[in-house]
Design a protein around this motif. Structure first.
Motif, PDB file in Angstrom:
ATOM      1  N   ALA A 413       0.828  -1.208   0.000  1.00 45.62           N
ATOM      2  CA  ALA A 413       0.000   0.000   0.000  1.00 45.62           C
ATOM      3  C   ALA A 413       0.861   1.257   0.000  1.00 45.62           C
ATOM      4  CB  ALA A 413      -0.919   0.001   1.219  1.00 45.62           C
ATOM      5  N   PRO A 414       0.310   2.373  -0.449  1.00 42.73           N
ATOM      6  CA  PRO A 414       1.045   3.637  -0.362  1.00 42.73           C
ATOM      7  C   PRO A 414       1.287   4.025   1.096  1.00 42.73           C
ATOM      8  CG  PRO A 414      -0.872   3.833  -1.809  1.00 42.73           C
ATOM      9  CD  PRO A 414      -1.003   2.533  -1.092  1.00 42.73           C
ATOM     10  N   ASP A 415       2.364   4.736   1.331  1.00 39.87           N
ATOM     11  CA  ASP A 415       2.660   5.251   2.671  1.00 39.87           C
ATOM     12  C   ASP A 415       2.173   6.695   2.730  1.00 39.87           C
ATOM     13  OD1 ASP A 415       3.586   6.029   5.098  1.00 39.87           O
ATOM     14  OD2 ASP A 415       5.704   5.626   4.696  1.00 39.87           O
ATOM     15  N   PRO A 416       1.039   6.978   3.391  1.00 37.41           N
ATOM     16  CA  PRO A 416       0.486   8.335   3.384  1.00 37.41           C
ATOM     17  C   PRO A 416       1.394   9.363   4.060  1.00 37.41           C
ATOM     18  CG  PRO A 416      -0.662   6.952   4.968  1.00 37.41           C
ATOM     19  CD  PRO A 416       0.223   6.041   4.177  1.00 37.41           C
ATOM     20  N   ALA A 417       2.317   8.884   4.895  1.00 36.30           N
ATOM     21  CA  ALA A 417       3.232   9.814   5.550  1.00 36.30           C
ATOM     22  C   ALA A 417       4.183  10.465   4.558  1.00 36.30           C
ATOM     23  CB  ALA A 417       4.033   9.088   6.636  1.00 36.30           C
ATOM     24  N   LYS A 418       4.373   9.847   3.395  1.00 40.66           N
ATOM     25  CA  LYS A 418       5.305  10.370   2.397  1.00 40.66           C
ATOM     26  C   LYS A 418       4.595  11.058   1.235  1.00 40.66           C
ATOM     27  CE  LYS A 418       8.764   6.814   3.398  1.00 40.66           C
ATOM     28  NZ  LYS A 418       9.572   5.698   2.839  1.00 40.66           N
ATOM     29  N   LEU A 419       3.254  11.169   1.348  1.00 42.31           N
ATOM     30  CA  LEU A 419       2.484  11.765   0.251  1.00 42.31           C
ATOM     31  C   LEU A 419       1.548  12.827   0.791  1.00 42.31           C
ATOM     32  CD1 LEU A 419       1.510   8.401  -1.490  1.00 42.31           C
ATOM     33  CD2 LEU A 419       3.188  10.056  -2.352  1.00 42.31           C
ATOM     34  N   THR A 420       1.316  13.838  -0.010  1.00 38.85           N
ATOM     35  CA  THR A 420       0.387  14.896   0.399  1.00 38.85           C
ATOM     36  C   THR A 420      -0.476  15.305  -0.787  1.00 38.85           C
ATOM     37  OG1 THR A 420       1.998  16.623  -0.145  1.00 38.85           O
ATOM     38  CG2 THR A 420       1.937  15.834   2.155  1.00 38.85           C
ATOM     39  N   GLY A 421      -1.611  15.923  -0.466  1.00 42.60           N
ATOM     40  CA  GLY A 421      -2.465  16.531  -1.476  1.00 42.60           C
ATOM     41  C   GLY A 421      -2.874  15.582  -2.584  1.00 42.60           C
ATOM     42  N   ALA A 422      -2.757  16.090  -3.831  1.00 44.72           N
ATOM     43  CA  ALA A 422      -3.186  15.336  -5.006  1.00 44.72           C
ATOM     44  C   ALA A 422      -2.352  14.071  -5.192  1.00 44.72           C
ATOM     45  CB  ALA A 422      -3.088  16.212  -6.255  1.00 44.72           C
ATOM     46  N   ALA A 423      -1.087  14.122  -4.810  1.00 43.23           N
ATOM     47  CA  ALA A 423      -0.217  12.953  -4.967  1.00 43.23           C
ATOM     48  C   ALA A 423      -0.716  11.784  -4.118  1.00 43.23           C
ATOM     49  CB  ALA A 423       1.214  13.300  -4.581  1.00 43.23           C
ATOM     50  N   ARG A 424      -1.145  12.089  -2.889  1.00 38.63           N
ATOM     51  CA  ARG A 424      -1.688  11.036  -2.022  1.00 38.63           C
ATOM     52  C   ARG A 424      -2.965  10.471  -2.619  1.00 38.63           C
ATOM     53  NH1 ARG A 424      -3.733  11.623   4.249  1.00 38.63           N
ATOM     54  NH2 ARG A 424      -1.504  11.614   4.739  1.00 38.63           N
ATOM     55  N   LYS A 425      -3.858  11.339  -3.058  1.00 38.00           N
ATOM     56  CA  LYS A 425      -5.135  10.903  -3.631  1.00 38.00           C
ATOM     57  C   LYS A 425      -4.905  10.025  -4.862  1.00 38.00           C
ATOM     58  CE  LYS A 425      -9.558  12.753  -5.245  1.00 38.00           C
ATOM     59  NZ  LYS A 425     -10.340  14.011  -5.486  1.00 38.00           N
ATOM     60  N   ASP A 426      -3.976  10.450  -5.722  1.00 39.78           N
ATOM     61  CA  ASP A 426      -3.688   9.674  -6.941  1.00 39.78           C
ATOM     62  C   ASP A 426      -3.069   8.321  -6.603  1.00 39.78           C
ATOM     63  OD1 ASP A 426      -4.662  11.740  -8.452  1.00 39.78           O
ATOM     64  OD2 ASP A 426      -2.691  12.579  -8.945  1.00 39.78           O
ATOM     65  N   ALA A 427      -2.196   8.299  -5.592  1.00 43.77           N
ATOM     66  CA  ALA A 427      -1.537   7.052  -5.200  1.00 43.77           C
ATOM     67  C   ALA A 427      -2.554   6.053  -4.647  1.00 43.77           C
ATOM     68  CB  ALA A 427      -0.447   7.329  -4.166  1.00 43.77           C
ATOM     69  N   ILE A 428      -3.486   6.541  -3.849  1.00 37.13           N
ATOM     70  CA  ILE A 428      -4.517   5.662  -3.281  1.00 37.13           C
ATOM     71  C   ILE A 428      -5.412   5.116  -4.400  1.00 37.13           C
ATOM     72  CG2 ILE A 428      -6.578   5.604  -1.820  1.00 37.13           C
ATOM     73  CD1 ILE A 428      -5.179   7.616   0.031  1.00 37.13           C
TER      74      ILE A 428
END
Length: 554
Positions: A413-428
């Motif tokens: 799974a993506p690590d949300p601690a290393k992602l923010t904003g649109a990048a986190r949403k796209d990764a999920i």
């Protein structure tokens, strides 16, 4: 306490007795029709009134609103039970029916969340509470009324017709829902057609009120009133006197609690399991349940009549024991028959989630604020919980990133601690698409294939579940009536019945699905009815008296 009686000679039911049974039963069918509509349409109500939360939470909230109607049933039992013992059975019928009918009709007119916002679910819950209060006062009156007209040696038979009304009400609501869905099509039904079954209840309300108006007061109550023996304080006599309160508690924990969870597992949970977990389309699931109910309903009367001969206690407790022993194999068999592709995929490519337990949230959000994206564990589990997939939890060390394993494929799974904003949403989003593709590649179907479904076996399993319902429910009304004296019978029997069915039974779908969402085990929710049914057997064997030889005129 009621005395025993010498068995009178058998005689055929008189025309007046048949009228009492028919009128009480038909009126009660209507009230159960009203109450069950909500449960059958929970998926649509979730989308209409609980917008703005994730799908799993929305469905559980819809079930919680369904359970709210059950939560207040004991209070309705206290209020209307007292009225029934003070002023009579018949007039109480009419009041509860009017409240029920008006509340149901109003649900069909209620604006949705998109129209009036948070006021929509609040109004919906208020209407459910009114329905629950009315139903809490209705059942005890109907059972008491019929039993007080019945010959001593046929109370199980006569009151068993009242027991069929819950199933017949569910059956009637199933037919109406199926008919409207088929006639309008899924798109129109989802948009506005779901309101029609609620609005149609107005016709049934008028008919049922007319039927109930033809009845006279019960002979037992008329005699008590003529002799000045009615209770001046039913609540105090019922619950302030330990001798009577003891039997209220025995009835609750030694019979009704088990009866309730067996009933709701066999009818409601089975339906929800087919739709939400087995991914069977709504119309097909409703038809399958309807067929099983049609096959099983005559057994309410059979077991009611049998209880006149061999007793209420052995039949009720045998039903609870069989349910506790058979639920897990029956629901596994239901999986194999209803969605064989899913069953095969679960064996060939089992799913597991490896994550640090300390980073995993409970996959249920009662306020709709949690998006389950604060940790890698939440991201992994949220997708599986939403889809109703069965998975095993594997503990990982602190700091490890969660991963879903499907057969031999590992998806970190993506690590949300290393992602923010649109990048986190796209990764999920990308991760969810990858999991979806992996599930499809492993043979997990998006929905059940009707052509591959073993329909006879599905109906056989559902029939077995309904048969257990008829064992525990067929004799219960006669037993509850016989436990308590006439002057406080309405009040005393209503409370344990509605505590058991309103709380132990009514909360079952919500509890079971919340447990399933939290654990990832699609069968884990069955522990709730299994444990309650088993405890009922233990308490009932030790404390529950046999009542079928008692004279209830005293």
């Amino acid at each position: 306490m009621a005395t025993t009686y010498p068995l009178p000679k058998h005689h055929a039911a008189t025309s007046s007795e048949k009228m009492v049974i028919a009128a009480s039963s038909l009126g009660t069918v209507f009230e159960w029709y009203d109450f069950y509509l909500y449960g059958l349409l929970a998926t649509f109500i979730s989308s209409q009134f609980f917008a703005g939360v994730n799908e799993t939470t929305g469905f559980i909230l819809a079930l919680a609103a369904f359970a709210a109607g059950f939560a207040v049933r004991p209070f309705g039992a206290i209020v209307f039970g007292r009225i029934g013992d003070l002023v009579g059975r018949k007039n109480t019928f009419l009041v509860t029916m009017g409240i029920m009918g008006a509340s149901t009709f109003a649900v069909g007119l209620l604006p949705n969340y998109a129209t009036i916002g948070v006021a929509a679910p609040l109004l919906l819950v208020s209407l459910r509470i009114l329905q629950g209060l009315a139903l809490g006062g209705q059942y005890g009156g109907a059972a008491t009324y019929v039993a007080e007209h019945a010959p001593n040696n046929k109370r199980g038979l006569y009151t068993s017709w009242i027991q069929t009304t819950a199933t017949l009400g569910l059956f009637a609501s199933l037919l109406v829902v199926i008919g409207v869905r088929w006639g309008l099509g899924e798109e129109a039904f989802t948009g506005w057609g779901w309101r029609i079954p609620f609005l149609a209840s107005a016709v049934l309300l008028v008919l049922s009120l007319w039927i109930r108006l033809q009845l006279n007061e019960s002979p037992v109550y008329r005699q008590m009133k003529a002799e000045g023996k009615t209770s001046k304080s039913p609540l105090k006599e019922s619950f302030g006197n330990w001798f009577n309160l003891r039997f209220v508690l025995i009835a609750l924990f030694g019979a009704v609690a088990g009866q309730a969870v067996v009933w709701y597992t066999g009818q409601f949970y089975a339906l929800f399991f087919l739709e939400k977990v087995m991914k069977v389309d709504g119309v097909t699931a409703n038809v399958l349940i309807a067929v099983a109910l049609a096959l099983g309903t005559p057994f309410f009367v059979l077991f009611g009549a049998l209880s006149d001969r061999i007793g209420r206690k052995p039949i009720i407790l045998a039903g609870c024991a069989l349910a506790a022993a058979s639920y897990f194999p029956l629901f596994h068999a239901l999986t194999d028959a209803a969605n064989p592709a899913l069953a095969e995929a679960q064996v060939r490519a089992p799913i597991s989630v490896r994550a640090n337990p300390g980073e995993c949230s409970f996959q249920f959000d009662p306020v709709g604020k949690n998006k389950f994206d604060a940790s890698s564990c939440d991201i992994a589990k949220a997708y599986l919980a939403k889809g109703g997939y069965n998975y095993e939890n594997v503990a990982a060390a602190p700091g490890d990133i969660a991963a879903i394993r499907i057969g031999g494929q590992n998806l970190v799974a993506p690590d949300p601690a290393k992602l923010t904003g649109a990048a986190r949403k796209d990764a999920i989003k990308a991760y969810q698409e990858a999991v979806k593709a992996a599930l499809a590649g492993a043979g997990y179907p998006a929905k059940a294939d009707l052509a591959a479904m073993n329909v006879p076996m599905v109906i056989a399993v559902l029939f077995a579940l309904v048969l257990l319902v008829t064992m525990v429910y067929g004799p219960i009304a006669a037993m509850l009536v016989e436990l308590f004296p006439s002057r406080i019978r309405y009040t005393s029997m209503s409370l344990p019945y509605h505590l058991g069915n309103g709380w132990f039974g009514g909360f079952l779908p919500t509890t079971a699905f919340a447990v399933t969402a939290a654990t990832g085990d699609i069968y884990a929710g069955l522990w709730y009815p299994v444990i309650i049914a088993a405890l009922t057997v233990l308490v009932g064997l030790v404390l529950l008296p046999e009542t079928n030889k008692r004279n209830i005129d005293a």
